[in-house]
Every structure is written in structure tokens, then in C-alpha cells.
Design a protein around this motif. Structure first.
Motif, PDB file in Angstrom:
ATOM      1  N   ASN A 184       0.794  -1.160  -0.186  1.00 58.61           N
ATOM      2  CA  ASN A 184      -0.039  -0.046   0.010  1.00 58.61           C
ATOM      3  C   ASN A 184       0.917   1.189   0.003  1.00 58.61           C
ATOM      4  O   ASN A 184       1.660   1.507   0.979  1.00 58.61           O
ATOM      5  CB  ASN A 184      -0.887   0.000   1.284  1.00 58.61           C
ATOM      6  N   LEU A 185       0.966   1.982  -1.090  1.00 57.71           N
ATOM      7  CA  LEU A 185       1.622   3.051  -1.124  1.00 57.71           C
ATOM      8  C   LEU A 185       1.222   4.461  -0.827  1.00 57.71           C
ATOM      9  O   LEU A 185       1.921   5.456  -0.657  1.00 57.71           O
ATOM     10  CB  LEU A 185       2.370   3.430  -2.902  1.00 57.71           C
ATOM     11  N   ILE A 236      -1.625  10.025  -2.090  1.00 55.48           N
ATOM     12  CA  ILE A 236      -0.872  11.277  -2.857  1.00 55.48           C
ATOM     13  C   ILE A 236      -1.174  12.316  -2.156  1.00 55.48           C
ATOM     14  O   ILE A 236      -2.209  12.701  -2.023  1.00 55.48           O
ATOM     15  CB  ILE A 236      -1.093  11.052  -4.316  1.00 55.48           C
ATOM     16  N   CYS A 268       0.575   6.386  -8.170  1.00 57.60           N
ATOM     17  CA  CYS A 268       1.757   5.990  -8.052  1.00 57.60           C
ATOM     18  C   CYS A 268       2.271   4.964  -8.882  1.00 57.60           C
ATOM     19  O   CYS A 268       1.369   3.764  -9.090  1.00 57.60           O
ATOM     20  CB  CYS A 268       2.254   5.532  -6.793  1.00 57.60           C
ATOM     21  N   SER A 272      -2.301   2.875  -4.564  1.00 55.73           N
ATOM     22  CA  SER A 272      -2.096   4.226  -4.335  1.00 55.73           C
ATOM     23  C   SER A 272      -3.476   4.942  -4.146  1.00 55.73           C
ATOM     24  O   SER A 272      -4.185   4.337  -4.907  1.00 55.73           O
ATOM     25  CB  SER A 272      -1.128   4.787  -5.189  1.00 55.73           C
TER      26      SER A 272
END
Length: 286
Positions: A213-214, A217, A234, A249
């Protein structure tokens, strides 16, 4: 950009990984190290592991597949999770494993598990401004050969593991274990050992797939002069075959699944089908 003599101030703040331990009482370090050792042994004992089958040939340039999930659907996921005390991350980790079981026609003989990464900046003391560095570590969710009969049973197991990790210095255990185990050993030797260990895992089908899990943003950092971004996501790094990794993301209430890979090792359509299965597996609260 118009000032040809401009020189940015160098960021000379701490870049070391040990800064993530500054807020931890010294008597906690042995526990965290032992936890990392136990996790590593658990990974070894897992044996053969279920993963997305990827070939070994790497030719050409990597390609990327993105699967956008619109706010209406994300909202349904959020409500479903809220009803069960689960986060979006819990739901997608579960969806990933349930889709993997279906996608690869799991026969019950391999371990159902995954690896991910965690941002360690949460452990920095308040007010700390770290230098440019990669303050991240690994986490593992291992359900063994009993992942549950359906989505809800798997979700219960995944949530229990993730909640336990959050309460027990998530990510610091593996970082402490690797750092202590390599103390006094030249980096070149450590690097070669880690590469060989990874190759050994891959050759023995013990290397887990990865889902990371990025995070959301930060729109305040998307600056393009007078133009504003209408959407953002991302792009995860490409994975060398035969490994498989993907990321997720968020941009506002929109989510994006993504993966980078080589078409010489796996077809684009298979990645697209796998992403669809992940989304299909997660129930919606209407």
C-alpha cells in the motif's frame, strides 16, 4: 530555473536507519530483535509458497498495468470494512490473497502468504527532519495452508495479523533483525549473501508475492505551474522475473492498483485479469 547560478542547500540531516529507534526504550530492542528472528524463521518454515506464476525470461523493457477504482466503488468498500472494523488495507490484502487462491487454482499444498513494505517514518521522534533516504522495512502476512473458506474468514485472519503487527512495532522487527545480524560484516559480503538467499528462496518456491500500500498522494506536492492535476497515481517499480509484486495508491477517494513486469515472462492480459479478480473478491456495502 532561470537563475543559472542557483545552488540548492544540501540536505545534511540524518539518513541512517537507526534513527527510527530513537523513540524506543533500550529495553525494548531485544524483544523487537527476537520478533524479527521469529518472523524470519516463520518465513523459512512456510516452505513452498503460492504466488502468481511468472516465467524466468527477461527481455525488452518493462511495461506497466494500472487498474483504477472509482470513488463510488471505493465508498462501498469503505462501508463494508467499517461494518467489520477493517481498513481498506485489510480488505485489499484479503482480496489479493483470495484472488491469488482462485487465479492459481490453489491445491492446498502451498503456503498462502504475502510480503509488503511499511513506512518507518512513523517511528521518528516528533519534529525530526530526516535526510533523503528510504526509511522502509518489510512486513509479512502468513496464513499457512489454512487461509479460511471464504473472504470473511480470510479477512478475520488477515486483520488479526495486521492488528498484531501494528501493536508490535510494525516493520521495526525485520529492520532490527537484519541490522544486528549484519553488524561488523562488510556491506559487499552482506549484499552478496542477501542476493544468494533471495535466489535460494526463489529456486525453492519459498519467495512470497508482494502487495504494498503506497498510501495517499499529497496533492499539495503536485505543482505544475498554472496547471493542476486532474488525477494522480503511483507507478510501482518493475519486478524482475520470476517474482511478482504490485502496489496500491490513493488519490482522494480514488484508488489505483499497479504492477510493472516484463511481457517476456507474463502476459499483460493475465495481470489485468488478476487485478479484476482482486476487485471482484472484495464485497461492497450498498
Amino acid at each position: 530555473l532561470r537563475d543559472v547560478d542557483f545552488r540548492p542547500e544540501p540536505n545534511q540531516n540524518d539518513r541512517g536507519m537507526w534513527q527510527t529507534f530513537k523513540g524506543m526504550p533500550p529495553h525494548e530492542l531485544p524483544r523487537v530483535f527476537a520478533q524479527g528472528l521469529a518472523t524470519d524463521l516463520d518465513n523459512i518454515r512456510a516452505g513452498k509458497t503460492l504466488t502468481v506464476k511468472v516465467g524466468k525470461e527477461q527481455r525488452g523493457r518493462p511495461v506497466f498495468v494500472m487498474r483504477h477504482i472509482e470513488p463510488d466503488m471505493v465508498g462501498g468498500f469503505v462501508r463494508f470494512g467499517h461494518e467489520r472494523g477493517a481498513t481498506l488495507n485489510d480488505l485489499f490484502l484479503t482480496g489479493f490473497l483470495r484472488a491469488l487462491i482462485r487465479f492459481e487454482n490453489w491445491d492446498g499444498k502451498t503456503a498462502v502468504r504475502l510480503a509488503g513494505t511499511v513506512d518507518l517514518r512513523r517511528f521518528l521522534p516528533p519534529g525530526t527532519e530526516a535526510g533523503i533516504s528510504n526509511l522502509s522495512s518489510f512486513v509479512f502476512v502468513n496464513l499457512g495452508r489454512d487461509p479460511g473458506r471464504d473472504f470473511l474468514e480470510t479477512l478475520e485472519k488477515v486483520k488479526a495479523r495486521v492488528d498484531w503487527l501494528k501493536e508490535n512495532s510494525i516493520g521495526l522487527d525485520m529492520h532490527a533483525y537484519y541490522r544486528v545480524a549484519s553488524m561488523g560484516i562488510p556491506f559487499g559480503i552482506t549484499h552478496r549473501f542477501m542476493r544468494r538467499a533471495q535466489r535460494f528462496q526463489i529456486e525453492n518456491h519459498n519467495f512470497p508475492p508482494s502487495f504494498t500500500n503506497l498510501g495517499p498522494i499529497d496533492r499539495s506536492r503536485l505543482t505544475f505551474g498554472e496547471r493542476s492535476a486532474t488525477a494522480a497515481f503511483c507507478v510501482p517499480p518493475a519486478t524482475h522475473p520470476p517474482s511478482f509484486a504490485m502496489g496500491m495508491s490513493g488519490d482522494g477517494k480514488r484508488l489505483t492498483l499497479g504492477a510493472g513486469f516484463f511481457e517476456s515472462a507474463i502476459e499483460r492480459s493475465k495481470i489485468e485479469d488478476f487485478f479484476e479478480m482482486i476487485v471482484e473478491e472484495i464485497p461492497l456495502a450498498l
